[in-house]
Design a protein around this motif. Structure first.
Motif: not given
Length: 511
Positions: A245-271
């Motif tokens: 989640a951190f790696g994908v967010t860093a490449l696709s949106a940047g870690l400063k975009n917290r909404k994108a990071l939280y979206s990815s982490l939520t997806t991990v939780g669902i997984g």
């Protein structure tokens, strides 16, 4: 656009006709298909010669014989008419049937290797371009030239000896010696030091941390016999998912975009939740089911990214969708690992195969069959990747270096854009443009097959079909091979031109 494509297809058809005529004449002049029978002591030699002459139309001059072949090949242009006739080989087998078997073998062997070589080679090339003249750059350059100069047959034989025979013997008692653990840990530590940026203190910290983690993991694997009974488990799955989640967010949106990071982490939780909910369904898995589950997983990730909102929902959706797909791959990998002990026993403790595409008469569920294909493809795939990855690394590095020195990159930096935005949005896309041509040519070679690799690992693919056709002076399989490879090359060169216009708006395809 449409008129351009039509013109290119008409031109390609004319080129194909001319080239096929030349190849047919060269094949016909390469030898005598009846030579084997003429020197035979068979009492019915005359009947066999006449039968083969009728089969190959040898009583017709070669230029006219081409048009006899072309009439049957033209039936392949009529869809669903079952009129495709590319002749028969010397054994009387229809070439279309032989082609079908050979293409499946070749695609099974080479597709994965080519895709991995493209992805890994381009990624490494771009990273080394961004770290030009560093230890990482010099190390990758050395290894690229080393792999590029390796004879494929030599690499394949070494892989069979140490990657299959010796490794299968090791699996009977998978205890890793302490000196090996230390050596591997030091190697990974040096790689981490080369990758790390900044002062030497930070690099030494990266070296020590990486070496310690690798040594601990290998010691755990040796102590528990993990290689015999592998698995990820929920804890490793969750930690890996967070890293993804951190790696994908860093490449696709940047870690400063917290909404994108939280979206990815939520997806991990669902997984992680689905990891406990899906076992009963996965026990009945089929290929179609796995494809549907992959589509659903990406859809769930995209939906999560959309509902998080924010100033750029597109970034959220991309990050969460890609994270969901990779999380699904981790769950799938864990399920394959769970099937490994049963497959190990079914192969009598020799799971890594050295020849063929599958174990004869092997029966099992989706997971066992998948492991069987994986173990047969593992060594030839590695052999092809080692050779192919070098060229992609060099091409992508050179292209990226050229792009990074251009004026518009300096302008983007002067405007205050982040380095991630400069690299991913401005440089990376344009660096792919020269690679489109290389990939298009390689796809044609992919369908043509890897003749040497197919020989070493006993794959009866397109390359072997072509080589055997030439050796036996069997023209119809050679022509069948030529038609498939030529059409593939022409089509993918057309696609490369269209990709140019998609990657670079300045390039237009005009009628």
């Amino acid at each position: 656009m449409l008129s351009y494509i039509v013109r290119r297809l008409i031109t390609a058809a004319l080129i194909l006709l001319g080239a096929s005529f030349v190849v047919y004449l060269l094949t016909a002049a390469s030898g005598d298909p009846l030579e084997e029978l003429r020197t035979s002591n068979n009492p019915n030699k005359a009947a066999l010669i006449q039968s083969r002459s009728d089969l190959l139309h040898l009583d017709v001059p070669a230029p006219l014989r081409y048009f006899v072949w072309l009439r049957g090949a033209a039936g392949c242009l009529i869809p669903f008419a079952n009129a495709c006739d590319l002749g028969k080989n010397l054994q009387g087998q229809p070439v279309t049937e032989q082609l079908g078997l050979a293409i499946v073998q070749t695609l099974t062997l080479v597709t994965t290797a080519t895709l991995l070589a493209i992805v890994i080679g381009i990624s490494i090339g771009i990273i080394t371009a961004l770290r030009q003249y560093s230890a990482l750059d010099y190390g990758v350059t050395f290894m690229a030239f080393l792999f590029f100069s390796l004879p494929i047959f030599w690499a394949a034989v070494l892989l069979k000896e140490f990657g299959a025979i010796s490794f299968n013997t090791f699996l009977k008692n998978p205890e890793i010696p302490i000196p090996v653990i230390i050596a591997v840990a030091l190697v990974f530590g040096l790689i981490a030091m080369a990758v790390a940026k900044g002062a030497w203190k930070g690099r030494w910290i990266a070296f020590g941390a990486t070496a310690a983690v690798v040594a601990a993991v290998m010691f755990y694997m040796s102590l528990t016999g993990w290689l015999r009974t592998p698995g990820l488990g929920p804890v490793v799955l969750a930690l890996s998912g967070v890293g993804v989640a951190f790696g994908v967010t860093a490449l696709s949106a940047g870690l400063k975009n917290r909404k994108a990071l939280y979206s990815s982490l939520t997806t991990v939780g669902i997984g992680v939740v689905l990891y406990f909910a899906l076992p009963a369904l996965l026990n009945q898995a089929t290929f179609l089911m796995m494809v549907i589950l992959a589509v659903v997983a990406v859809g769930v990730g995209v939906a999560v990214g959309y509902f998080f909102g924010g100033y750029d929902r597109g970034q959220n959706m991309r990050s969460a969708g890609l994270t969901a797909f990779l999380m699904g791959l981790l769950i799938t990998l864990d399920r394959f690992m769970q099937a490994w002990p049963g497959y190990y026993d079914a192969t009598r403790g020799r799971p890594i195969a050295t020849i063929g595409a599958s174990t004869p008469n092997f029966q099992g569920d989706f997971w066992a069959q998948g492991l069987d294909q994986f173990t047969h493809l593992l060594l030839p795939t590695i052999a092809l990747i080692l050779i192919s990855i070098a060229s992609y690394t060099r091409y992508s590095r050179g292209s990226m270096l050229e792009i990074m020195n251009m004026d518009y990159i300096r302008t983007a930096r002067a405007k205050g854009l982040s380095e991630r935005t400069v690299v991913m949005r401005h440089a990376f896309r344009n660096a792919l443009i020269p690679l489109a041509t290389v990939v298009a040519f390689d796809i044609g070679g992919l369908i043509g097959g890897a003749v040497i690799t197919e020989s070493v690992f006993s794959f009866t693919g397109m390359g072997q079909m072509f080589a055997q056709g030439l050796q036996r002076v069997d023209p119809n399989p050679v022509m069948g091979f030529f038609v498939v490879v030529a059409i593939t090359a022409l089509v993918f060169n057309l696609l490369a031109d269209l990709v140019y216009s998609a990657l670079d708006p300045r390039v237009k395809v005009k009628s």
